[in-house]
Motif scaffolding. Structure first.
Motif, PDB file in Angstrom:
ATOM      1  N   SER A 264     -18.091 -27.240 -55.063  1.00  0.00           N
ATOM      2  CA  SER A 264     -17.259 -27.219 -53.868  1.00  0.00           C
ATOM      3  C   SER A 264     -17.500 -25.955 -53.051  1.00  0.00           C
ATOM      4  O   SER A 264     -17.511 -25.994 -51.841  1.00  0.00           O
ATOM      5  N   TYR A 265     -17.658 -24.831 -53.722  1.00  0.00           N
ATOM      6  CA  TYR A 265     -17.838 -23.590 -52.999  1.00  0.00           C
ATOM      7  C   TYR A 265     -19.199 -23.531 -52.311  1.00  0.00           C
ATOM      8  O   TYR A 265     -19.374 -22.839 -51.334  1.00  0.00           O
ATOM      9  N   ALA A 266     -20.142 -24.297 -52.808  1.00  0.00           N
ATOM     10  CA  ALA A 266     -21.488 -24.292 -52.234  1.00  0.00           C
ATOM     11  C   ALA A 266     -21.567 -25.112 -50.952  1.00  0.00           C
ATOM     12  O   ALA A 266     -22.556 -25.064 -50.251  1.00  0.00           O
ATOM     13  N   LEU A 267     -20.513 -25.859 -50.650  1.00  0.00           N
ATOM     14  CA  LEU A 267     -20.525 -26.723 -49.475  1.00  0.00           C
ATOM     15  C   LEU A 267     -20.559 -25.948 -48.172  1.00  0.00           C
ATOM     16  O   LEU A 267     -20.104 -24.820 -48.093  1.00  0.00           O
ATOM     17  N   SER A 268     -21.000 -26.621 -47.165  1.00  0.00           N
ATOM     18  CA  SER A 268     -20.861 -26.128 -45.809  1.00  0.00           C
ATOM     19  C   SER A 268     -19.652 -26.869 -45.243  1.00  0.00           C
ATOM     20  O   SER A 268     -19.741 -28.031 -44.871  1.00  0.00           O
ATOM     21  N   TYR A 269     -18.517 -26.218 -45.233  1.00  0.00           N
ATOM     22  CA  TYR A 269     -17.276 -26.870 -44.807  1.00  0.00           C
ATOM     23  C   TYR A 269     -17.268 -27.085 -43.303  1.00  0.00           C
ATOM     24  O   TYR A 269     -17.853 -26.313 -42.557  1.00  0.00           O
ATOM     25  N   LYS A 270     -16.576 -28.133 -42.895  1.00  0.00           N
ATOM     26  CA  LYS A 270     -16.388 -28.437 -41.477  1.00  0.00           C
ATOM     27  C   LYS A 270     -14.911 -28.581 -41.210  1.00  0.00           C
ATOM     28  O   LYS A 270     -14.144 -29.011 -42.082  1.00  0.00           O
ATOM     29  N   LYS A 271     -14.513 -28.241 -39.984  1.00  0.00           N
ATOM     30  CA  LYS A 271     -13.111 -28.351 -39.622  1.00  0.00           C
ATOM     31  C   LYS A 271     -12.618 -29.769 -39.888  1.00  0.00           C
ATOM     32  O   LYS A 271     -13.295 -30.738 -39.548  1.00  0.00           O
ATOM     33  N   GLY A 272     -11.453 -29.852 -40.527  1.00  0.00           N
ATOM     34  CA  GLY A 272     -10.870 -31.145 -40.845  1.00  0.00           C
ATOM     35  C   GLY A 272     -11.189 -31.649 -42.233  1.00  0.00           C
ATOM     36  O   GLY A 272     -10.638 -32.664 -42.663  1.00  0.00           O
ATOM     37  N   ASP A 273     -12.069 -30.967 -42.966  1.00  0.00           N
ATOM     38  CA  ASP A 273     -12.345 -31.372 -44.342  1.00  0.00           C
ATOM     39  C   ASP A 273     -11.046 -31.324 -45.139  1.00  0.00           C
ATOM     40  O   ASP A 273     -10.241 -30.397 -44.986  1.00  0.00           O
TER      41      ASP A 273
END
Length: 183
Positions: free
Chosen positions: A29-38
């Motif tokens: 999970s920490y390796a993700l590239s988060y996007k607004k609204g995730d």
């Protein structure tokens, strides 16, 4: 000859950094590239009879949630979220614009607000709120009513359980996709 030795040193250094990055980062999970609204859902906690916990990624490395122990909505760094809740799944709306709107609504309606924590049966009333209701309301105000099946009919839930955001059928029906589906 000097150029080839320099090139070898650069390649070895890059491989070393890559190896350290892979070994040092054990949480998907920490390796993700988060996007607004995730939508982040963890099974690492429970409160008020609901198992699990939700937060919404609002951008700039921040997650908005409302854990019972903090009483009010709060913003935490995603790094802290993953540290506190290592077993986290992430879903994302297929429509990026919807995710942006929902994140902005989470900020507008919940960030810094003294809305007391309480699980209620009307997700449109935010005089009191809880983690999964923050997600639902933020998307609702963005134009998306997240529905769950009741007796075979897709409808607005009374109480939104955190796991509604990781149930495969619910995720698919509501136009979301898994970004990280591993606990």
């Amino acid at each position: 000859m000097k150029k080839s030795k320099l090139l070898i040193k650069i390649i070895v250094a890059l491989l070393g950094f890559l190896f350290i990055g892979i070994i040092g980062n054990t949480n998907n999970s920490y390796a993700l590239s988060y996007k607004k609204g995730d939508v982040l859902t963890t099974r690492s906690t429970s409160a008020s009879g609901l198992t699990g916990h939700n937060g919404i990624y609002i951008g700039k490395g921040k997650v908005l949630d409302t854990p019972q122990i903090h009483r009010y909505p709060r913003v935490v760094p995603v790094k802290k979220w993953i540290k506190d809740y290592p077993k986290t799944k992430v879903i994302r709306p297929k429509n990026a614009s919807l995710g942006n709107k929902a994140a902005n609504n989470a900020i507008k309606y919940f960030k810094g607000k003294k809305i007391p924590y309480k699980v209620t049966t009307n997700p449109k009333n935010i005089k009191k709120t809880y983690c999964s209701e923050i997600i639902w309301y933020s998307y609702y105000k963005a134009g998306k009513q997240y529905k769950v099946p009741e007796h075979g009919i897709w409808m607005q839930p009374g109480i939104i359980a955190p796991y509604a955001y990781v149930n495969k059928a619910d995720v698919k029906h509501n136009g979301f996709k898994f970004v990280d589906n591993k606990w």
